[in-house]
Motif scaffolding. Sequence first.
Motif, mmCIF file in Angstrom:
data_model
loop_
_atom_site.group_PDB
_atom_site.id
_atom_site.type_symbol
_atom_site.label_atom_id
_atom_site.label_comp_id
_atom_site.label_asym_id
_atom_site.label_seq_id
_atom_site.Cartn_x
_atom_site.Cartn_y
_atom_site.Cartn_z
ATOM 1 N N ILE A 26 -2.066 -2.601 -5.187
ATOM 2 C CA ILE A 26 -1.655 -1.643 -4.164
ATOM 3 C C ILE A 26 -2.868 -0.879 -3.644
ATOM 4 C CG2 ILE A 26 -0.346 0.486 -3.709
ATOM 5 C CD1 ILE A 26 1.787 -0.401 -5.502
ATOM 6 N N CYS A 58 -13.709 2.741 -8.429
ATOM 7 C CA CYS A 58 -12.702 2.245 -7.489
ATOM 8 C C CYS A 58 -13.388 1.384 -6.420
ATOM 9 C CB CYS A 58 -12.030 3.464 -6.839
ATOM 10 S SG CYS A 58 -10.864 3.068 -5.531
ATOM 11 N N ALA A 60 3.437 8.570 -8.321
ATOM 12 C CA ALA A 60 2.818 7.291 -8.682
ATOM 13 C C ALA A 60 3.700 6.508 -9.661
ATOM 14 C CB ALA A 60 1.436 7.537 -9.289
ATOM 15 N N GLU A 61 4.325 7.207 -10.606
ATOM 16 C CA GLU A 61 5.204 6.556 -11.595
ATOM 17 C C GLU A 61 6.394 5.907 -10.882
ATOM 18 O OE1 GLU A 61 4.144 9.882 -11.971
ATOM 19 O OE2 GLU A 61 2.488 9.102 -13.186
ATOM 20 N N GLN A 121 -6.040 7.196 -8.219
ATOM 21 C CA GLN A 121 -4.807 6.412 -8.333
ATOM 22 C C GLN A 121 -5.058 4.933 -8.032
ATOM 23 O OE1 GLN A 121 -1.907 7.628 -9.662
ATOM 24 N NE2 GLN A 121 -1.574 5.420 -9.744
ATOM 25 N N SER A 166 0.831 -1.200 0.000
ATOM 26 C CA SER A 166 0.000 0.000 0.000
ATOM 27 C C SER A 166 0.867 1.252 0.000
ATOM 28 C CB SER A 166 -0.962 0.004 1.196
ATOM 29 O OG SER A 166 -0.271 0.154 2.391
ATOM 30 N N ILE A 197 -2.148 -3.901 -10.705
ATOM 31 C CA ILE A 197 -1.142 -3.705 -9.656
ATOM 32 C C ILE A 197 -1.841 -3.692 -8.288
ATOM 33 C CG2 ILE A 197 0.543 -2.057 -8.721
ATOM 34 C CD1 ILE A 197 0.942 -1.025 -11.617
ATOM 35 N N GLU A 221 5.477 2.697 -9.242
ATOM 36 C CA GLU A 221 5.434 1.587 -10.205
ATOM 37 C C GLU A 221 6.833 1.081 -10.543
ATOM 38 O OE1 GLU A 221 2.886 2.399 -13.601
ATOM 39 O OE2 GLU A 221 1.407 3.327 -12.282
ATOM 40 N N TRP A 233 -4.288 1.789 -10.665
ATOM 41 C CA TRP A 233 -3.492 0.594 -10.361
ATOM 42 C C TRP A 233 -4.337 -0.675 -10.456
ATOM 43 C CZ3 TRP A 233 -0.742 3.602 -5.900
ATOM 44 C CH2 TRP A 233 0.417 4.229 -6.424
ATOM 45 N N GLN A 234 -5.597 -0.570 -10.017
ATOM 46 C CA GLN A 234 -6.490 -1.730 -10.121
ATOM 47 C C GLN A 234 -6.632 -2.163 -11.595
ATOM 48 O OE1 GLN A 234 -10.591 -1.045 -8.781
ATOM 49 N NE2 GLN A 234 -10.737 -3.182 -8.135
ATOM 50 N N LYS A 257 -4.565 -1.616 -13.991
ATOM 51 C CA LYS A 257 -3.291 -2.132 -14.479
ATOM 52 C C LYS A 257 -2.925 -3.480 -13.854
ATOM 53 C CE LYS A 257 -0.754 2.137 -15.586
ATOM 54 N NZ LYS A 257 0.417 2.966 -15.184
#
Length: 274
Positions: free
Chosen positions: A111, A140, A267-268, A100, A56, A109, A271, A104-105, A107
């Motif tokens: 987190i 989300c 955020a980048e 965000q 997280s 990922i 990742e 990520w969800q 993608k």
Amino acid sequence: VKLEGGSMITTLSKSDHSKLSRKVQIERRLLEALNRNDLHVMFLPQKDVKTGAITSVESLVRWEDSVLGTVSPEELIPIAEETGLINEIGQFMLEKSCEQAAIWQRKGIPIKVSFNSSIREFRDKNMVKTIRKVLEKYNCSPELIQIEFTEKFALEAEAEKAIVKQIQKLQQDGIVFVLDDFGTGYASLRYLQMLPIGKLKIDKSFISSVTQHEKLEKLVQGLVQFGQSLDLQVVAEGVETAEQFELLKRVGCDAVQGYYVSLPISAEEVEEML
Ligand code: C2E
Ligand code: CA
Ligand code: CA
Ligand code: CA
């Protein structure tokens, strides 16, 4: 955006004067910054101790003003709480965090995103509606969102039924509530029974010298065991060294965050860490 209060005091000492003018300036510039959408967010990664994975991040508000320079949250948040602008900051952080988490969800990922909240935001009786609306807007899942509040917040909320109700509703939606700054000076732990808390965050003041004092190590171990005995996830914040990390691993702490894991990053950059 509306500014509340604004009453002026008439008799002031010189040092009060400079403090006040800085405060008044922050108030004014913050109002403008919010209207210009000039705040931004950095993410502080949290590491699972057992797996080593980043599970997280905590959203932290950042404000770089062209006149005032960088205004730290330590200075910004108390002023925002006093003036009511904290509700605007809260809305902004809610939006950014959900946006965000949803990115990520999509993608794939895994987190979760947590953000800090002030009690004043929960005095708004539309808080549940507001949060549900934003979750929907970004598509989300509530399970991806964690909301942090301090012990001081918990202690006050205990006496305010409407706030407890809102928190319970959101918890039933799947949002996890995190007790922040755990251990910082409030003797009553009754709020742990009143509020549906899922996670404890041990304050960094315990962690900073934990490797230097055996008593402090015992205390931290006690806090970890206490939390886990209540089925809470226990996180340590302010972990800066490998020694601190090893100690926390040894006493069974679930997760850590702090400069040992990472500084607050974009955020980048999160990742890239994965
Ligand atoms: P916090 O929630 O306890 O956040 C942790 C603070 O410790 C952050 O400072 C973080 O950058 C810093 N930190 C992280 N790792 C380390 C470490 O290893 N060592 C040390 N010495 N510090 C570390 P930051 O971003 O300045 O935030 C300060 C406080 O401001 C936060 O404390 C939180 O209470 C408040 N805050 C920040 N953003 C928000 C927000 O969006 N809303 C509200 N209501 N409060 C916020
Ligand atoms: Ca926090
Ligand atoms: Ca904290
Ligand atoms: Ca803190």
